[in-house]
Scaffold this motif. Structure first.
Motif, PDB file in Angstrom:
ATOM      1  N   CYS A  47       1.008  -0.777  -0.685  1.00 34.66           N
ATOM      2  CA  CYS A  47       0.348   0.104   0.474  1.00 34.66           C
ATOM      3  C   CYS A  47       0.650   1.633  -0.053  1.00 34.66           C
ATOM      4  O   CYS A  47       1.884   1.743   0.781  1.00 34.66           O
ATOM      5  CB  CYS A  47      -0.899  -0.062   2.055  1.00 34.66           C
ATOM      6  N   VAL A  48       0.415   1.901  -0.713  1.00 40.54           N
ATOM      7  CA  VAL A  48       1.963   3.120  -1.187  1.00 40.54           C
ATOM      8  C   VAL A  48       0.931   4.276  -0.056  1.00 40.54           C
ATOM      9  O   VAL A  48       2.142   6.031  -0.776  1.00 40.54           O
ATOM     10  CB  VAL A  48       2.545   3.597  -2.541  1.00 40.54           C
ATOM     11  N   ALA A  49       0.055   4.656   0.603  1.00 42.87           N
ATOM     12  CA  ALA A  49      -0.413   5.642   1.252  1.00 42.87           C
ATOM     13  C   ALA A  49       0.928   5.916   2.176  1.00 42.87           C
ATOM     14  O   ALA A  49       1.670   4.737   2.863  1.00 42.87           O
ATOM     15  CB  ALA A  49      -1.754   4.689   2.456  1.00 42.87           C
ATOM     16  N   GLY A  50       1.110   7.044   2.684  1.00 40.47           N
ATOM     17  CA  GLY A  50       2.047   7.224   3.716  1.00 40.47           C
ATOM     18  C   GLY A  50       1.530   7.506   4.521  1.00 40.47           C
ATOM     19  O   GLY A  50       0.203   7.262   5.654  1.00 40.47           O
ATOM     20  N   GLU A  51       2.850   7.766   5.576  1.00 41.70           N
ATOM     21  CA  GLU A  51       2.210   8.107   7.061  1.00 41.70           C
ATOM     22  C   GLU A  51       1.445   9.547   7.827  1.00 41.70           C
ATOM     23  O   GLU A  51       1.306   9.849   8.312  1.00 41.70           O
ATOM     24  CB  GLU A  51       3.992   8.598   7.478  1.00 41.70           C
ATOM     25  N   VAL A  52       1.571  10.460   6.823  1.00 42.91           N
ATOM     26  CA  VAL A  52       1.109  11.466   6.627  1.00 42.91           C
ATOM     27  C   VAL A  52      -0.101  11.984   5.482  1.00 42.91           C
ATOM     28  O   VAL A  52       0.513  11.635   4.181  1.00 42.91           O
ATOM     29  CB  VAL A  52       1.250  12.453   6.630  1.00 42.91           C
ATOM     30  N   PRO A  53      -1.296  12.589   5.867  1.00 41.66           N
ATOM     31  CA  PRO A  53      -2.342  13.048   4.250  1.00 41.66           C
ATOM     32  C   PRO A  53      -1.702  14.394   4.193  1.00 41.66           C
ATOM     33  O   PRO A  53      -2.618  14.451   4.324  1.00 41.66           O
ATOM     34  CB  PRO A  53      -3.630  12.538   5.322  1.00 41.66           C
ATOM     35  N   SER A  56      -1.905  12.811  -0.394  1.00 39.54           N
ATOM     36  CA  SER A  56      -2.933  12.335  -0.591  1.00 39.54           C
ATOM     37  C   SER A  56      -3.653  12.532   0.274  1.00 39.54           C
ATOM     38  O   SER A  56      -3.642  12.207   1.217  1.00 39.54           O
ATOM     39  CB  SER A  56      -2.944  10.796  -1.459  1.00 39.54           C
ATOM     40  N   SER A  57      -5.509  12.490   0.043  1.00 40.00           N
ATOM     41  CA  SER A  57      -5.561  12.030   1.765  1.00 40.00           C
ATOM     42  C   SER A  57      -5.478  10.786   2.068  1.00 40.00           C
ATOM     43  O   SER A  57      -6.267  10.869   3.157  1.00 40.00           O
ATOM     44  CB  SER A  57      -7.378  12.608   1.072  1.00 40.00           C
ATOM     45  N   GLU A  58      -5.627   9.999   1.878  1.00 36.24           N
ATOM     46  CA  GLU A  58      -5.431   8.420   1.985  1.00 36.24           C
ATOM     47  C   GLU A  58      -4.255   8.492   2.555  1.00 36.24           C
ATOM     48  O   GLU A  58      -3.310   9.721   2.288  1.00 36.24           O
ATOM     49  CB  GLU A  58      -4.598   8.085   0.756  1.00 36.24           C
ATOM     50  N   TRP A  59      -3.431   7.739   3.930  1.00 37.52           N
ATOM     51  CA  TRP A  59      -2.159   7.328   4.530  1.00 37.52           C
ATOM     52  C   TRP A  59      -2.950   6.670   5.632  1.00 37.52           C
ATOM     53  O   TRP A  59      -3.780   5.684   5.553  1.00 37.52           O
ATOM     54  CB  TRP A  59      -2.213   8.930   5.753  1.00 37.52           C
ATOM     55  N   ASN A  60      -1.298   6.353   6.301  1.00 38.82           N
ATOM     56  CA  ASN A  60      -1.461   4.694   6.028  1.00 38.82           C
ATOM     57  C   ASN A  60      -2.441   4.147   7.098  1.00 38.82           C
ATOM     58  O   ASN A  60      -3.106   3.332   6.861  1.00 38.82           O
ATOM     59  CB  ASN A  60      -0.565   4.387   6.862  1.00 38.82           C
ATOM     60  N   GLU A  61      -3.001   4.881   9.165  1.00 43.09           N
ATOM     61  CA  GLU A  61      -3.756   4.594   9.110  1.00 43.09           C
ATOM     62  C   GLU A  61      -6.175   4.350   8.300  1.00 43.09           C
ATOM     63  O   GLU A  61      -6.293   3.374   8.428  1.00 43.09           O
ATOM     64  CB  GLU A  61      -4.768   5.965  10.353  1.00 43.09           C
ATOM     65  N   SER A  62      -5.723   5.122   7.502  1.00 38.64           N
ATOM     66  CA  SER A  62      -7.073   5.453   6.856  1.00 38.64           C
ATOM     67  C   SER A  62      -6.491   3.777   5.676  1.00 38.64           C
ATOM     68  O   SER A  62      -8.565   2.990   5.135  1.00 38.64           O
ATOM     69  CB  SER A  62      -7.911   6.361   5.816  1.00 38.64           C
ATOM     70  N   ALA A  63      -6.290   3.884   5.117  1.00 41.46           N
ATOM     71  CA  ALA A  63      -5.671   2.249   4.370  1.00 41.46           C
ATOM     72  C   ALA A  63      -5.788   0.566   5.591  1.00 41.46           C
ATOM     73  O   ALA A  63      -6.904   0.193   4.773  1.00 41.46           O
ATOM     74  CB  ALA A  63      -4.533   2.120   3.663  1.00 41.46           C
TER      75      ALA A  63
END
Ligand code: OSB
Ligand code: MG
Length: 376
Positions: A47-53, A56-63
């Motif tokens: 998953c390429v979501a980052g540590e912070v939104p 993108s609005s996606e980030w690790n916790e949302s993913a």
């Protein structure tokens, strides 16, 4: 393939060198990996979501939450024929494309192993080697940046991209071009400008850049079309392109002449291939972007880059630029003429170092068919 269970894990990997964009600096990555257990085969996705939104609005916790609550239950316990069938299973969930991509790509990864085929062939690729560029973040000084560029050119990379923002742009491009008049050079603003800065953005035209990536708002197409009319330099869209449909809109409206395809940003391999096809029909070259991936996402980016219309060097570079030790073997290596050779091995083409993955893991959760039945 029957999907028996999904294991989600978060790994932490320190970067060899910090990475800074117009929205900040990071020293270490926290990455969510998906393992899909099916019929004796494990498919892996990153998953390429980052540590912070911020990107993108996606980030690790949302993913993580979206996968556990909605996406994993949509595939666990199911019989899935192919990666291309996964988007339909997620159709009720709006957006959360990076979370979706992690699972869809794991299905493709498993499918390739099952079919005893290289993933790149399954995706429809044909290139036997791919051309590599580098993305170089904002540094503490211009001297430090010039040193980094010199190092990457000596390593053979075929295109240099530098991050820019107001205060670190024309003043940086100027000394780079003064020193290297001929190299393929581009810049990436990650949405750091507005149209009010048009006169300033015009100054970029003097540097003969291959492109300027995402100068304006992350969700914008319309104003990029206005800007493209005013600039000689080609605009490349990254953040704004989230689907084949909006890629078509961007192209028709003249908002860009090049598109950066990131498989995570667009929701998985299926949508990435569609964007590739739309661009090919419209004679818009694409290239593969990067999100500081571990070896798993990196190997998937390599497979995608073998499709024909990936005509420009991507941000897919050697493992050692990011990690002291990558979680795959062999690590991704780039030849001294800036190419990655494509493996003929079935699957992703790189073995996993499960010992290292285990050592880097800080959180783990398994969603199994049995557990889901018990909940019901
Ligand atoms: O905009 O391409 C980007 C990294 C994180 C978030 C956004 C971007 C990037 C990169 C790095 O440019 C590319 C890489 O080397 O993986
Ligand atoms: Mg970018």
């Amino acid at each position: 393939m029957k999907v028996e269970a999904i294991t989600l894990r978060e790994i932490q990997m320190p970067l060899v060198h910090f990475f800074e964009t117009s929205f900040g600096r990071i020293y270490s990555r926290s990455i969510i990996l998906v393992t899909l257990h099916c019929d004796g085969v494990d498919g892996w996705g990153e998953c390429v979501a980052g540590e912070v939104p911020y990107y993108s609005s996606e980030w690790n916790e949302s993913a993580w939450a979206t996968i556990v609550r909605y996406l994993a239950p949509a595939v666990v316990g199911k019989e899935i024929k192919a990666g291309r069938d996964v988007p339909a299973l997620f159709s009720k969930v709006r957006e959360h494309r990076m979370a979706k991509a992690a699972i869809e790509n794991a299905v493709w990864d498993a499918e390739a192993q099952k079919m005893q085929q290289p993933l790149w062939k399954l995706l429809g690729g044909s290139r036997r080697e791919i051309a590599c560029g580098v993305s170089i973040g904002i540094q503490d000084s211009v001297e430090q940046l010039l040193e980094k560029i010199e190092h990457e050119l000596a390593a053979g990379y075929r295109r240099i991209k530098v991050k820019v923002k107001p205060g670190w742009d024309v003043n940086v491009l100027e000394p780079i071009r003064a020193r290297w008049a001929e190299i393929l050079l581009s810049c990436d603003a990650n949405s750091a400008y507005t149209l009010d800065q048009l006169e300033h953005l015009r100054e970029f035209d003097q540097f003969n850049l291959l492109m300027i990536e995402q100068p304006l708002w992350n969700d914008d197409i319309y104003y990029h079309a206005r800007l493209q009319k005013e600039l000689r330099t080609s605009i490349c869209l990254d953040e704004s392109i989230t689907s084949a449909r909006n890629a078509a809109i961007a192209i028709e409206s003249g908002a860009c002449r090049i598109i950066n395809v990131k498989v995570g940003r667009v929701g998985g391999f299926s949508e990435a291939r569609k964007i590739h096809d739309v661009c090919q029909q419209q004679k818009i070259p694409v290239w593969c972007g990067g999100m500081l991936e571990s070896g798993i996402g990196r190997s998937h980016n390599i497979a995608l880059s073998t499709l024909e219309n990936f005509r420009l060097p991507g941000d897919v570079s050697a493992s050692k630029r990011y990690w002291k030790e990558d979680i795959i073997e062999p690590e991704v290596q780039v030849s001294d003429d800036g190419m990655i050779a494509i493996s003929d091995t079935p699957g992703r083409g790189y073995r996993l170092r499960e010992d290292l993955i285990e050592r880097f893991t800080v959180r783990k959760e398994t969603i199994s068919a049995r557990a889901l039945v018990e909940v019901k």
